[in-house]
Design a protein around this motif. Structure first.
Motif, PDB file in Angstrom:
ATOM      1  N   ALA A   1      62.400  19.136  13.296  1.00 65.32           N
ATOM      2  CA  ALA A   1      61.188  18.638  12.943  1.00 65.32           C
ATOM      3  C   ALA A   1      61.399  16.844  12.885  1.00 65.32           C
ATOM      4  CB  ALA A   1      61.008  18.973  11.336  1.00 65.32           C
ATOM      5  N   GLU A   2      60.517  16.509  13.544  1.00 65.80           N
ATOM      6  CA  GLU A   2      60.378  14.705  13.340  1.00 65.80           C
ATOM      7  C   GLU A   2      58.964  14.487  12.873  1.00 65.80           C
ATOM      8  OE1 GLU A   2      60.885  13.362  17.369  1.00 65.80           O
ATOM      9  OE2 GLU A   2      62.499  14.727  17.938  1.00 65.80           O
ATOM     10  N   ASP A   3      59.242  12.943  12.344  1.00 62.65           N
ATOM     11  CA  ASP A   3      57.951  12.522  11.694  1.00 62.65           C
ATOM     12  C   ASP A   3      57.336  11.700  12.695  1.00 62.65           C
ATOM     13  OD1 ASP A   3      56.077  11.380  10.163  1.00 62.65           O
ATOM     14  OD2 ASP A   3      57.558  10.062   8.764  1.00 62.65           O
ATOM     15  N   GLU A   4      56.035  12.294  13.372  1.00 63.87           N
ATOM     16  CA  GLU A   4      55.392  11.097  14.169  1.00 63.87           C
ATOM     17  C   GLU A   4      54.182  10.842  13.727  1.00 63.87           C
ATOM     18  OE1 GLU A   4      55.324  12.944  18.159  1.00 63.87           O
ATOM     19  OE2 GLU A   4      57.043  14.051  17.859  1.00 63.87           O
ATOM     20  N   GLY A   5      54.111   9.606  13.605  1.00 63.94           N
ATOM     21  CA  GLY A   5      52.670   8.992  13.231  1.00 63.94           C
ATOM     22  C   GLY A   5      52.271   9.408  11.898  1.00 63.94           C
ATOM     23  N   PRO A   6      51.128   9.668  11.809  1.00 63.72           N
ATOM     24  CA  PRO A   6      50.280  10.127  10.644  1.00 63.72           C
ATOM     25  C   PRO A   6      50.448  11.514  10.204  1.00 63.72           C
ATOM     26  CG  PRO A   6      48.752  10.077  12.181  1.00 63.72           C
ATOM     27  CD  PRO A   6      49.893   9.726  12.648  1.00 63.72           C
ATOM     28  N   LEU A   7      51.064  12.245  11.294  1.00 60.21           N
ATOM     29  CA  LEU A   7      51.293  13.667  10.902  1.00 60.21           C
ATOM     30  C   LEU A   7      52.379  13.999   9.896  1.00 60.21           C
ATOM     31  CD1 LEU A   7      50.986  15.603  14.192  1.00 60.21           C
ATOM     32  CD2 LEU A   7      49.206  15.349  12.390  1.00 60.21           C
ATOM     33  N   HIS A   8      52.426  15.076   9.177  1.00 58.20           N
ATOM     34  CA  HIS A   8      53.303  15.417   8.441  1.00 58.20           C
ATOM     35  C   HIS A   8      54.503  16.062   9.360  1.00 58.20           C
ATOM     36  CE1 HIS A   8      55.631  17.949   5.585  1.00 58.20           C
ATOM     37  NE2 HIS A   8      55.299  17.044   4.574  1.00 58.20           N
ATOM     38  N   TRP A   9      55.786  15.674   8.865  1.00 58.12           N
ATOM     39  CA  TRP A   9      56.585  16.240   9.874  1.00 58.12           C
ATOM     40  C   TRP A   9      56.927  17.734   9.960  1.00 58.12           C
ATOM     41  CZ3 TRP A   9      60.466  19.505   7.632  1.00 58.12           C
ATOM     42  CH2 TRP A   9      60.474  19.262   6.113  1.00 58.12           C
ATOM     43  N   LYS A  10      56.014  18.612   9.187  1.00 59.79           N
ATOM     44  CA  LYS A  10      56.240  20.167   9.290  1.00 59.79           C
ATOM     45  C   LYS A  10      55.087  20.447  10.174  1.00 59.79           C
ATOM     46  CE  LYS A  10      57.476  21.084   4.699  1.00 59.79           C
ATOM     47  NZ  LYS A  10      57.107  21.759   3.180  1.00 59.79           N
ATOM     48  N   THR A  11      54.103  19.722  10.447  1.00 59.03           N
ATOM     49  CA  THR A  11      52.918  20.215  11.066  1.00 59.03           C
ATOM     50  C   THR A  11      52.896  20.931  12.596  1.00 59.03           C
ATOM     51  OG1 THR A  11      51.622  18.412   9.726  1.00 59.03           O
ATOM     52  CG2 THR A  11      50.522  19.494  11.784  1.00 59.03           C
ATOM     53  N   ARG A  12      53.565  20.074  13.540  1.00 59.38           N
ATOM     54  CA  ARG A  12      53.972  20.610  14.616  1.00 59.38           C
ATOM     55  C   ARG A  12      54.675  21.867  14.624  1.00 59.38           C
ATOM     56  NH1 ARG A  12      52.385  16.522  18.456  1.00 59.38           N
ATOM     57  NH2 ARG A  12      52.202  14.471  17.597  1.00 59.38           N
ATOM     58  N   GLY A  13      55.913  21.883  13.984  1.00 62.49           N
ATOM     59  CA  GLY A  13      56.647  22.998  13.763  1.00 62.49           C
ATOM     60  C   GLY A  13      55.767  24.402  13.190  1.00 62.49           C
ATOM     61  N   LEU A  14      54.867  24.297  12.419  1.00 63.39           N
ATOM     62  CA  LEU A  14      54.272  25.494  11.762  1.00 63.39           C
ATOM     63  C   LEU A  14      53.231  25.896  13.064  1.00 63.39           C
ATOM     64  CD1 LEU A  14      53.509  24.229   8.374  1.00 63.39           C
ATOM     65  CD2 LEU A  14      55.210  25.610   8.871  1.00 63.39           C
ATOM     66  N   VAL A  15      52.567  25.054  13.617  1.00 62.69           N
ATOM     67  CA  VAL A  15      51.936  25.580  14.707  1.00 62.69           C
ATOM     68  C   VAL A  15      52.466  26.084  15.800  1.00 62.69           C
ATOM     69  CG1 VAL A  15      50.220  24.785  16.616  1.00 62.69           C
ATOM     70  CG2 VAL A  15      49.957  23.735  14.421  1.00 62.69           C
ATOM     71  N   ASP A  16      53.842  25.796  16.080  1.00 62.85           N
ATOM     72  CA  ASP A  16      54.534  26.463  17.021  1.00 62.85           C
ATOM     73  C   ASP A  16      54.917  27.865  16.624  1.00 62.85           C
ATOM     74  OD1 ASP A  16      54.392  24.296  18.930  1.00 62.85           O
ATOM     75  OD2 ASP A  16      56.482  23.179  18.211  1.00 62.85           O
ATOM     76  N   TRP A  17      55.389  27.806  15.287  1.00 59.96           N
ATOM     77  CA  TRP A  17      56.060  28.962  14.607  1.00 59.96           C
ATOM     78  C   TRP A  17      54.749  30.115  14.704  1.00 59.96           C
ATOM     79  CZ3 TRP A  17      56.476  32.993  11.313  1.00 59.96           C
ATOM     80  CH2 TRP A  17      57.671  33.535  10.921  1.00 59.96           C
ATOM     81  N   ALA A  18      53.721  29.553  14.516  1.00 58.51           N
ATOM     82  CA  ALA A  18      52.371  30.742  14.133  1.00 58.51           C
ATOM     83  C   ALA A  18      52.071  31.425  15.560  1.00 58.51           C
ATOM     84  CB  ALA A  18      51.209  29.846  13.835  1.00 58.51           C
ATOM     85  N   ALA A  19      52.658  30.654  16.756  1.00 51.65           N
ATOM     86  CA  ALA A  19      52.411  31.178  18.062  1.00 51.65           C
ATOM     87  C   ALA A  19      51.142  31.734  18.142  1.00 51.65           C
ATOM     88  CB  ALA A  19      53.410  32.014  18.193  1.00 51.65           C
TER      89      ALA A  19
END
Length: 169
Positions: A98-116
């Motif tokens: 998990a990385e903090d990128e810009g205005p996104l919460h650091w969890k956001t990208r990981g959750l979308v990936d996990w949801a597949a």
């Protein structure tokens, strides 16, 4: 009704939604200096665990979705929080990358990936409009990003919103 593989996911944070902070000074980084995560105090001596409402376990398990821990508690959520709620061991999102990128919460990208590609609900106290916009643009399915007031934690109203959203799928 969706089959087991296509059931929606409910990503669940602990600090804020299940352990309400009440006094803003108890928030991590707040004036009191108390951090609520498992690394701050020995698990058995975390005084904020008393704020967990054990009734939330049956409310969560009664929802037509797959529950997944999305918390910095990681596997300790199964060791400490699940028994307090009467929940079985749940899958846990791994935040290793998990990385903090810009205005996104650091969890956001990981959750979308996990949801597949599965529909999902994310229950957290740190969700912002940037997260909602990013998920809407990058997730091919329905998603409810539900921000919980960390002072109160999950309420009857929050459960009603989640149940209504699930019923509309």
């Amino acid at each position: 009704m969706a089959g087991p593989v296509n059931r929606p996911i409910l990503f669940l944070d602990v600090d804020g939604p299940l352990i309400p902070f009440g006094d803003p000074g108890l928030r991590p980084g707040g004036h009191s200096g108390i951090s609520v995560g498992p690394r701050s105090l020995p698990t058995g001596s975390n005084p904020l665990l008393a704020r967990i409402d054990p009734r939330h376990g049956s409310q969560l398990s009664g929802l037509p979705c797959d529950l997944v821990w999305a918390t910095t508690w990681m596997a300790e959520a199964n060791e400490v929080i699940s028994p307090l709620l009467g929940l079985p061991e749940l899958p846990v999102v791994d935040w290793a990358d998990a990385e903090d990128e810009g205005p996104l919460h650091w969890k956001t990208r990981g959750l979308v990936d996990w949801a597949a590609g599965r529909p999902f609900i994310w229950v957290d106290d740190e969700i912002a409009e940037a997260d909602r916009a990013w998920v809407a643009a990058h997730h091919g399915r329905q998603a409810l990003l539900h921000r919980v007031d960390p002072r109160r934690g999950l309420t009857h109203t929050d459960f009603a919103i989640i149940a209504d959203w699930l019923a509309q799928l």
